[in-house]
Design a protein around this motif. Structure first.
Motif, PDB file in Angstrom:
ATOM      1  N   LEU A  94      28.156  47.554  58.860  1.00 23.06           N
ATOM      2  CA  LEU A  94      28.926  46.484  59.496  1.00 23.06           C
ATOM      3  C   LEU A  94      28.221  45.153  59.311  1.00 23.06           C
ATOM      4  CD1 LEU A  94      29.662  48.024  63.019  1.00 23.06           C
ATOM      5  CD2 LEU A  94      31.263  47.863  61.101  1.00 23.06           C
ATOM      6  N   ASN A  95      29.016  44.123  59.486  1.00 28.87           N
ATOM      7  CA  ASN A  95      28.520  42.759  59.473  1.00 28.87           C
ATOM      8  C   ASN A  95      28.055  42.388  60.879  1.00 28.87           C
ATOM      9  OD1 ASN A  95      28.472  40.120  58.346  1.00 28.87           O
ATOM     10  ND2 ASN A  95      30.161  40.812  57.056  1.00 28.87           N
ATOM     11  N   GLY A  96      27.111  43.135  61.431  1.00 31.05           N
ATOM     12  CA  GLY A  96      26.763  42.994  62.858  1.00 31.05           C
ATOM     13  C   GLY A  96      27.699  43.848  63.678  1.00 31.05           C
ATOM     14  N   THR A  97      27.254  44.232  64.876  1.00 33.51           N
ATOM     15  CA  THR A  97      28.107  45.141  65.657  1.00 33.51           C
ATOM     16  C   THR A  97      29.318  44.438  66.256  1.00 33.51           C
ATOM     17  OG1 THR A  97      26.565  44.801  67.467  1.00 33.51           O
ATOM     18  CG2 THR A  97      26.410  46.880  66.317  1.00 33.51           C
ATOM     19  N   ARG A  98      29.241  43.130  66.433  1.00 31.69           N
ATOM     20  CA  ARG A  98      30.355  42.469  67.112  1.00 31.69           C
ATOM     21  C   ARG A  98      31.679  42.736  66.405  1.00 31.69           C
ATOM     22  NH1 ARG A  98      30.726  36.312  69.145  1.00 31.69           N
ATOM     23  NH2 ARG A  98      29.786  35.912  67.142  1.00 31.69           N
ATOM     24  N   GLU A  99      31.690  42.565  65.095  1.00 30.58           N
ATOM     25  CA  GLU A  99      32.971  42.788  64.397  1.00 30.58           C
ATOM     26  C   GLU A  99      33.379  44.258  64.448  1.00 30.58           C
ATOM     27  OE1 GLU A  99      33.637  44.436  61.444  1.00 30.58           O
ATOM     28  OE2 GLU A  99      31.820  44.378  60.228  1.00 30.58           O
ATOM     29  N   GLY A 100      32.394  45.155  64.468  1.00 37.92           N
ATOM     30  CA  GLY A 100      32.719  46.581  64.549  1.00 37.92           C
ATOM     31  C   GLY A 100      33.315  46.943  65.894  1.00 37.92           C
ATOM     32  N   LEU A 101      32.748  46.362  66.952  1.00 39.28           N
ATOM     33  CA  LEU A 101      33.274  46.631  68.296  1.00 39.28           C
ATOM     34  C   LEU A 101      34.713  46.116  68.405  1.00 39.28           C
ATOM     35  CD1 LEU A 101      30.012  45.617  70.165  1.00 39.28           C
ATOM     36  CD2 LEU A 101      31.081  47.877  70.322  1.00 39.28           C
ATOM     37  N   VAL A 236      29.527  55.193  67.865  1.00 43.30           N
ATOM     38  CA  VAL A 236      28.387  54.376  68.320  1.00 43.30           C
ATOM     39  C   VAL A 236      28.171  53.176  67.392  1.00 43.30           C
ATOM     40  CG1 VAL A 236      27.219  56.365  69.359  1.00 43.30           C
ATOM     41  CG2 VAL A 236      26.573  55.618  67.071  1.00 43.30           C
ATOM     42  N   PHE A 237      27.609  52.136  67.985  1.00 42.72           N
ATOM     43  CA  PHE A 237      27.381  50.872  67.273  1.00 42.72           C
ATOM     44  C   PHE A 237      25.919  50.482  67.429  1.00 42.72           C
ATOM     45  CE2 PHE A 237      31.705  51.257  68.558  1.00 42.72           C
ATOM     46  CZ  PHE A 237      32.430  50.818  67.467  1.00 42.72           C
ATOM     47  N   HIS A 238      25.284  50.207  66.305  1.00 44.31           N
ATOM     48  CA  HIS A 238      23.872  49.802  66.313  1.00 44.31           C
ATOM     49  C   HIS A 238      23.699  48.573  65.432  1.00 44.31           C
ATOM     50  CE1 HIS A 238      21.676  52.988  68.428  1.00 44.31           C
ATOM     51  NE2 HIS A 238      22.698  53.759  68.100  1.00 44.31           N
ATOM     52  N   SER A 239      22.582  47.868  65.675  1.00 46.50           N
ATOM     53  CA  SER A 239      22.412  46.569  65.038  1.00 46.50           C
ATOM     54  C   SER A 239      20.951  46.309  64.702  1.00 46.50           C
ATOM     55  CB  SER A 239      22.903  45.517  66.041  1.00 46.50           C
ATOM     56  OG  SER A 239      22.663  44.231  65.575  1.00 46.50           O
ATOM     57  N   LEU A 240      20.733  45.502  63.685  1.00 47.05           N
ATOM     58  CA  LEU A 240      19.372  45.027  63.406  1.00 47.05           C
ATOM     59  C   LEU A 240      19.065  43.719  64.150  1.00 47.05           C
ATOM     60  CD1 LEU A 240      19.009  45.768  59.575  1.00 47.05           C
ATOM     61  CD2 LEU A 240      18.128  47.082  61.516  1.00 47.05           C
ATOM     62  N   SER A 241      20.080  43.177  64.823  1.00 49.47           N
ATOM     63  CA  SER A 241      19.885  41.864  65.462  1.00 49.47           C
ATOM     64  C   SER A 241      18.777  41.901  66.498  1.00 49.47           C
ATOM     65  CB  SER A 241      21.179  41.401  66.124  1.00 49.47           C
ATOM     66  OG  SER A 241      22.188  41.266  65.161  1.00 49.47           O
ATOM     67  N   LYS A 242      18.785  42.906  67.352  1.00 45.62           N
ATOM     68  CA  LYS A 242      17.805  42.974  68.445  1.00 45.62           C
ATOM     69  C   LYS A 242      16.627  43.859  68.027  1.00 45.62           C
ATOM     70  CE  LYS A 242      21.619  41.508  70.463  1.00 45.62           C
ATOM     71  NZ  LYS A 242      21.937  40.137  70.736  1.00 45.62           N
ATOM     72  N   ARG A 243      16.928  44.985  67.413  1.00 39.68           N
ATOM     73  CA  ARG A 243      15.857  45.925  67.012  1.00 39.68           C
ATOM     74  C   ARG A 243      14.819  45.254  66.125  1.00 39.68           C
ATOM     75  NH1 ARG A 243      14.985  48.789  62.198  1.00 39.68           N
ATOM     76  NH2 ARG A 243      14.008  50.842  62.407  1.00 39.68           N
ATOM     77  N   PRO A 247      19.153  38.507  63.960  1.00 38.54           N
ATOM     78  CA  PRO A 247      20.553  38.245  64.299  1.00 38.54           C
ATOM     79  C   PRO A 247      21.304  37.510  63.196  1.00 38.54           C
ATOM     80  CG  PRO A 247      19.098  36.791  65.557  1.00 38.54           C
ATOM     81  CD  PRO A 247      18.219  37.804  64.875  1.00 38.54           C
ATOM     82  N   GLY A 248      20.571  36.772  62.371  1.00 37.90           N
ATOM     83  CA  GLY A 248      21.230  36.028  61.291  1.00 37.90           C
ATOM     84  C   GLY A 248      21.513  36.861  60.055  1.00 37.90           C
ATOM     85  N   LEU A 249      20.953  38.056  59.993  1.00 35.00           N
ATOM     86  CA  LEU A 249      21.229  38.913  58.825  1.00 35.00           C
ATOM     87  C   LEU A 249      22.658  39.449  58.892  1.00 35.00           C
ATOM     88  CD1 LEU A 249      19.765  40.290  56.340  1.00 35.00           C
ATOM     89  CD2 LEU A 249      19.416  42.267  57.828  1.00 35.00           C
ATOM     90  N   LEU A 279      21.657  41.704  51.050  1.00 35.05           N
ATOM     91  CA  LEU A 279      21.382  41.920  52.473  1.00 35.05           C
ATOM     92  C   LEU A 279      21.484  43.404  52.824  1.00 35.05           C
ATOM     93  CD1 LEU A 279      23.163  38.840  54.106  1.00 35.05           C
ATOM     94  CD2 LEU A 279      20.964  38.995  52.938  1.00 35.05           C
ATOM     95  N   GLN A 280      22.332  44.125  52.098  1.00 40.87           N
ATOM     96  CA  GLN A 280      22.382  45.585  52.295  1.00 40.87           C
ATOM     97  C   GLN A 280      21.054  46.215  51.879  1.00 40.87           C
ATOM     98  OE1 GLN A 280      25.835  47.870  51.328  1.00 40.87           O
ATOM     99  NE2 GLN A 280      27.235  46.143  51.491  1.00 40.87           N
ATOM    100  N   ARG A 281      20.465  45.675  50.800  1.00 40.00           N
ATOM    101  CA  ARG A 281      19.159  46.200  50.344  1.00 40.00           C
ATOM    102  C   ARG A 281      18.078  45.928  51.397  1.00 40.00           C
ATOM    103  NH1 ARG A 281      21.183  49.542  46.784  1.00 40.00           N
ATOM    104  NH2 ARG A 281      21.902  48.583  44.855  1.00 40.00           N
ATOM    105  N   VAL A 282      18.134  44.730  51.977  1.00 34.33           N
ATOM    106  CA  VAL A 282      17.182  44.396  53.039  1.00 34.33           C
ATOM    107  C   VAL A 282      17.383  45.354  54.220  1.00 34.33           C
ATOM    108  CG1 VAL A 282      16.608  42.655  54.790  1.00 34.33           C
ATOM    109  CG2 VAL A 282      16.932  41.963  52.412  1.00 34.33           C
ATOM    110  N   ALA A 283      18.635  45.518  54.637  1.00 29.17           N
ATOM    111  CA  ALA A 283      18.932  46.373  55.794  1.00 29.17           C
ATOM    112  C   ALA A 283      18.427  47.796  55.565  1.00 29.17           C
ATOM    113  CB  ALA A 283      20.438  46.374  56.065  1.00 29.17           C
TER     114      ALA A 283
END
Ligand SMILES: Cc1ncc(COP(=O)(O)O)c(C=O)c1O
Length: 392
Positions: A94-101, A236-243, A247-249, A279-283
């Protein structure tokens, strides 16, 4: 000419805050404690991956995530929760969890439930995208208080059967923003059991799962698997923003039953904006590394200790179990935020900007939310100023 369904939305929390505070001068050095934007360092090594993968900006990225990214995600889920998911069918980038939610409602909520308008449960206060997801699919958002009395999580078990029969999905945030409460194994078991009985989906927002004080929070997928629940019961929804302080990725994922993931993929194939390939490679690398997550957690643990020390002796204070917000009881959140700003320069968010009025009142009204994201010393000074202004 324009849709009615969005016309009664209150202004978003941050413009409301600016309207409340900005007409007044700050009463001291300005300290921002409003937005949950992580400020700890992200892994420095990601810049090497980015520069190595630059040519990927010349390609359209895969909608569902590269096979390597999906494998990194299922590997992480396995190490973290002991669950085994098929990277080809049960996860999606996902492009961050917000859009997925948001898209979960678009892709998964039926037009009717048992012949009636579907209802979507959400905690109150809540992360605002849950409500807009419900409204967008013309379902009824049902705001269920998550108060001190309910352990700061919504008591969905107490809802009447007539309502539960119409429920298509229930959002739940654990660890919870803003209260920092964590759903226990027993809570998840009850909720997933309820969802099995009334045949609705659980949308579990677990984006704060890696920031905690004590034991790692239990995950919804883990409990659902243990119970032998329907494979599509939990999403379930998970994110790299907080972990990972990124947040800008704009990188997260959704995981769950193959049918749910297929439906979200299908919707996003038409309308989504996939994460750029570099960015997928970074993630992929970031989900694989745990050292930076442990360091990050240690920084937050120091912050919990500092907050506990500063607010020790304030009777109503309850430190968060997880996440990075303090949810401080006050008489009136707006008054307290204005007082803190005009007397000390500390900016905090009135709780009611994250919650809705209900027949039983507004469960956020008597709170302020304080983000512990600033560097430790700055945070400490902000909290001391806040305590002395509001509680003394
Ligand atoms: C409860 C909650 N869910 C989801 C998000 C979305 O995070 P992101 O889209 O950066 O993954 C946030 C961000 O603040 C949040 O607080």
């Amino acid at each position: 000419m324009f849709p009615e369904r969005f016309s009664n939305l209150p202004a978003y929390a941050f413009p409301r805050l600016r309207a409340l505070l900005d007409p007044h001068p700050a009463g001291g050095p300005v300290r921002h404690m409003t937005i949950g934007e992580p400020k700890h360092p992200f892994p420095a090594w990601i810049s090497d991956i980015l520069s190595r993968e630059m040519s990927g900006f010349g390609q359209y990225p895969p909608n569902e995530g590269t096979p390597e990214l999906r494998a990194a995600i299922t590997g992480w889920l396995n190490r973290r929760y002991g669950v085994t998911l098929d990277p080809d069918t049960q996860v999606m980038a996902l492009n961050g969890t917000r859009e997925g939610l948001y898209n979960a409602c678009m892709a998964l909520v039926p037009e009717a439930k048992n012949g009636a308008k579907p209802a979507i449960l959400m905690p109150n206060p809540f992360y605002q995208v849950y409500m807009i997801g419900a409204i967008s699919v013309q379902a009824e958002p049902v705001f269920v208080p998550a108060t001190r009395e309910t352990g700061y999580l919504p008591d969905y078990m107490s809802l009447p059967a007539e309502l539960l029969n119409r429920v298509a999905a229930a959002y739940i945030c654990s660890p919870a923003n803003p209260q920092g409460a964590v759903a226990s194994r027993a809570y998840w078991t009850d909720l997933i059991g309820l969802a099995e009985t009334y045949d609705f989906q659980v949308f579990a927002d677990e984006c704060y799962s890696e920031i905690y004080r004590g034991e790692p929070p239990v995950g919804a997928l883990d409990v659902a698997a243990e119970m032998g629940a329907h494979p599509d019961r939990v999403v379930v929804f998970h994110s790299l923003s907080k972990r990972s302080n990124l947040p800008g990725l704009r990188s997260g994922f959704v995981a769950g039953g193959a049918e749910s993931i297929q439906r979200i993929r299908q919707l996003r194939a038409y309308s989504g904006a996939p994460l750029p390939l570099p960015l997928q490679r970074v993630a992929e690398a970031v989900w694989t590394d745990e050292a930076h997550v442990q360091e990050n957690r240690a920084l937050y643990r120091e912050k919990y200790a500092v907050a506990d020390e500063i607010f020790a002796g304030i009777n109503s204070y309850q430190g968060p179990e997880a996440g990075f917000f303090l949810w401080l009881p006050v008489e009136d959140g707006e008054e307290a935020a204005l007082k803190a700003w005009t007397e000390t320069g500390v900016r905090v968010l009135p709780g009611a900007y994250l919650s809705r009025d209900t027949a039983q009142g507004n469960p956020g009204k008597g709170y302020i939310r304080v983000a512990m994201v600033a560097p430790l010393d700055e945070m400490r000074e902000g909290l001391i100023a806040l305590r002395d202004c509001i509680y003394r």
